[in-house]
Design a protein around this motif. Structure first.
Motif, short mmCIF file in Angstrom:
data_model
loop_
_atom_site.label_atom_id
_atom_site.label_comp_id
_atom_site.label_asym_id
_atom_site.label_seq_id
_atom_site.Cartn_x
_atom_site.Cartn_y
_atom_site.Cartn_z
N ASP A 62 -68.67 0.88 -60.43
CA ASP A 62 -67.78 0.42 -59.33
C ASP A 62 -66.75 -1.05 -59.90
O ASP A 62 -65.80 -1.19 -59.24
N ASN A 63 -67.65 -1.69 -60.29
CA ASN A 63 -66.61 -3.00 -61.49
C ASN A 63 -65.39 -2.57 -61.39
O ASN A 63 -64.27 -2.54 -61.69
N ARG A 64 -65.27 -1.87 -62.64
CA ARG A 64 -64.73 -1.20 -63.38
C ARG A 64 -63.98 -0.32 -62.87
O ARG A 64 -62.39 -0.12 -62.58
N TYR A 65 -64.04 0.89 -61.95
CA TYR A 65 -63.35 1.17 -59.91
C TYR A 65 -62.17 0.16 -59.40
O TYR A 65 -60.66 0.13 -58.80
N ARG A 66 -63.29 -1.12 -59.44
CA ARG A 66 -62.07 -1.69 -58.79
C ARG A 66 -60.59 -2.72 -59.41
O ARG A 66 -59.60 -2.96 -59.13
N THR A 67 -60.76 -2.52 -61.15
CA THR A 67 -60.50 -2.90 -62.88
C THR A 67 -59.46 -2.46 -62.08
O THR A 67 -58.10 -2.68 -61.59
N ILE A 68 -59.42 -0.99 -61.92
CA ILE A 68 -57.99 0.56 -61.74
C ILE A 68 -57.63 0.10 -60.88
O ILE A 68 -56.66 0.21 -60.98
N MET A 69 -57.64 0.17 -59.23
CA MET A 69 -56.95 -0.03 -58.50
C MET A 69 -56.28 -1.05 -58.72
O MET A 69 -55.47 -0.81 -58.03
N ASN A 70 -56.84 -2.79 -59.14
CA ASN A 70 -55.87 -3.74 -58.74
C ASN A 70 -54.49 -3.39 -59.68
O ASN A 70 -53.52 -3.61 -59.52
N LEU A 71 -55.00 -2.50 -60.97
CA LEU A 71 -54.24 -2.29 -61.76
C LEU A 71 -53.05 -1.49 -61.60
O LEU A 71 -52.22 -0.75 -61.42
N LEU A 72 -53.20 -0.02 -60.67
CA LEU A 72 -52.16 0.73 -59.56
C LEU A 72 -51.73 0.02 -59.24
O LEU A 72 -50.85 0.09 -58.31
N TYR A 73 -52.40 -0.50 -58.14
CA TYR A 73 -52.04 -1.41 -57.03
C TYR A 73 -50.15 -1.91 -57.06
O TYR A 73 -49.04 -1.85 -57.46
N ALA A 74 -50.54 -3.19 -58.72
CA ALA A 74 -50.27 -4.23 -59.81
C ALA A 74 -48.51 -3.21 -59.76
O ALA A 74 -47.47 -3.19 -59.88
N HIS A 75 -48.58 -2.27 -60.20
CA HIS A 75 -47.84 -0.72 -60.37
C HIS A 75 -47.22 -0.54 -59.87
O HIS A 75 -46.14 0.17 -60.13
N ILE A 76 -47.39 -0.12 -59.02
CA ILE A 76 -46.86 0.18 -57.13
C ILE A 76 -45.58 -0.63 -56.55
O ILE A 76 -44.61 -0.81 -56.34
N ILE A 77 -46.02 -1.74 -56.83
CA ILE A 77 -45.40 -2.72 -56.92
C ILE A 77 -44.16 -3.57 -57.65
O ILE A 77 -42.55 -3.42 -57.47
N GLY A 78 -44.37 -3.49 -59.25
CA GLY A 78 -43.33 -3.34 -60.42
C GLY A 78 -42.79 -2.01 -60.02
O GLY A 78 -41.66 -2.36 -60.98
N HIS A 79 -43.10 -0.85 -59.91
CA HIS A 79 -42.14 0.87 -59.70
C HIS A 79 -42.45 1.08 -58.79
O HIS A 79 -43.35 2.41 -58.66
#
Length: 227
Positions: A167-184
């Motif tokens: 679950d912790n790993r999933y939250r970290t990955i989702m934050n990275l993916l959201y950040a990528h959407i903001i940048g791209h």
């Protein structure tokens, strides 16, 4: 030397035990098929093997058939043997686990299908990290199936701890993916497809924990919520 005879009750019990063992065999085969489907779905993302992706999608039919066979056997056992106490709990737990495994098979199919239908996702830099999340998920499922097979109540604690890490790993990955959407923002559709893969893996981890909960149910006649 005296001669002992097995009465009708003994023969009935032996027949019932064989039926329970057959149920366990079907459940184990179903679990193995789900583990294989999940491993293959992850391999699709590592190798871009689209033929393998189609194989994973088609294998879901076999998993569904195994669930229907197990449900039929359980229904027959309950109707013919009228089991009680722990015997009944074993049958009811098998039904619950078969349902969880069938859903996991659906998730594996969808993970493969996303790669088939969204080829633009393959180039995203976060793909390896999402796929790597699958390894502990597969391990968790194997642990849960083994714990139920041996009714190992102590193993449930370690399964719960591992699921928390996923679950912790999933939250970290989702934050990275959201950040990528903001940048791209132009890659938002592709990233959202990858988010779905991560979510399917997280759900499989949750369902593996649900399987582990059935160990408590059979062994102690009580239901616990570990999620």
């Amino acid at each position: 030397m005296g001669i002992s005879f097995a009465g009708p009750g003994t023969r009935t019990r032996q027949s019932f035990d064989r039926s329970l063992n057959e149920l366990s065999g079907i459940l184990q085969a179903m679990g193995n098929d789900v583990v294989q489907a999940l491993n293959q779905a992850l391999l699709v993302w590592q190798t871009d093997d689209l033929d393998l992706a189609r194989e994973v999608v088609s294998s879901d039919y076999r998993i569904n058939q195994e669930r229907m066979e197990l449900e039929e056997r359980c229904t027959q056992l309950i109707a013919m043997q009228a089991p009680v106490a722990r015997d009944l709990r074993r049958i009811l737990a098998a039904l619950t686990i078969a349902s969880e495994l069938e859903r996991m098979g659906d998730h594996a199919k969808k993970i493969a299908n996303i790669r088939l239908k969204s080829p633009q996702v393959a180039h995203l830099p976060m793909v390896p990290e999402v796929v790597a999340m699958g390894e502990p998920v597969v391990h968790l499922l194997a642990l849960a199936l083994a714990a139920f097979s041996s009714l190992d109540v102590q193993a449930v604690r370690s399964i719960t701890a591992e699921e928390d890490e996923i679950d912790n790993r999933y939250r970290t990955i989702m934050n990275l993916l959201y950040a990528h959407i903001i940048g791209h923002p132009e890659e938002a559709a592709a990233v959202m497809s990858l988010q779905r893969v991560a979510h399917k893996l997280e759900r499989i981890g949750d369902r593996a924990t649900n399987i582990a909960e059935q160990v408590f149910y059979v062994a102690n006649a009580r239901v616990i919520e570990t999620n």
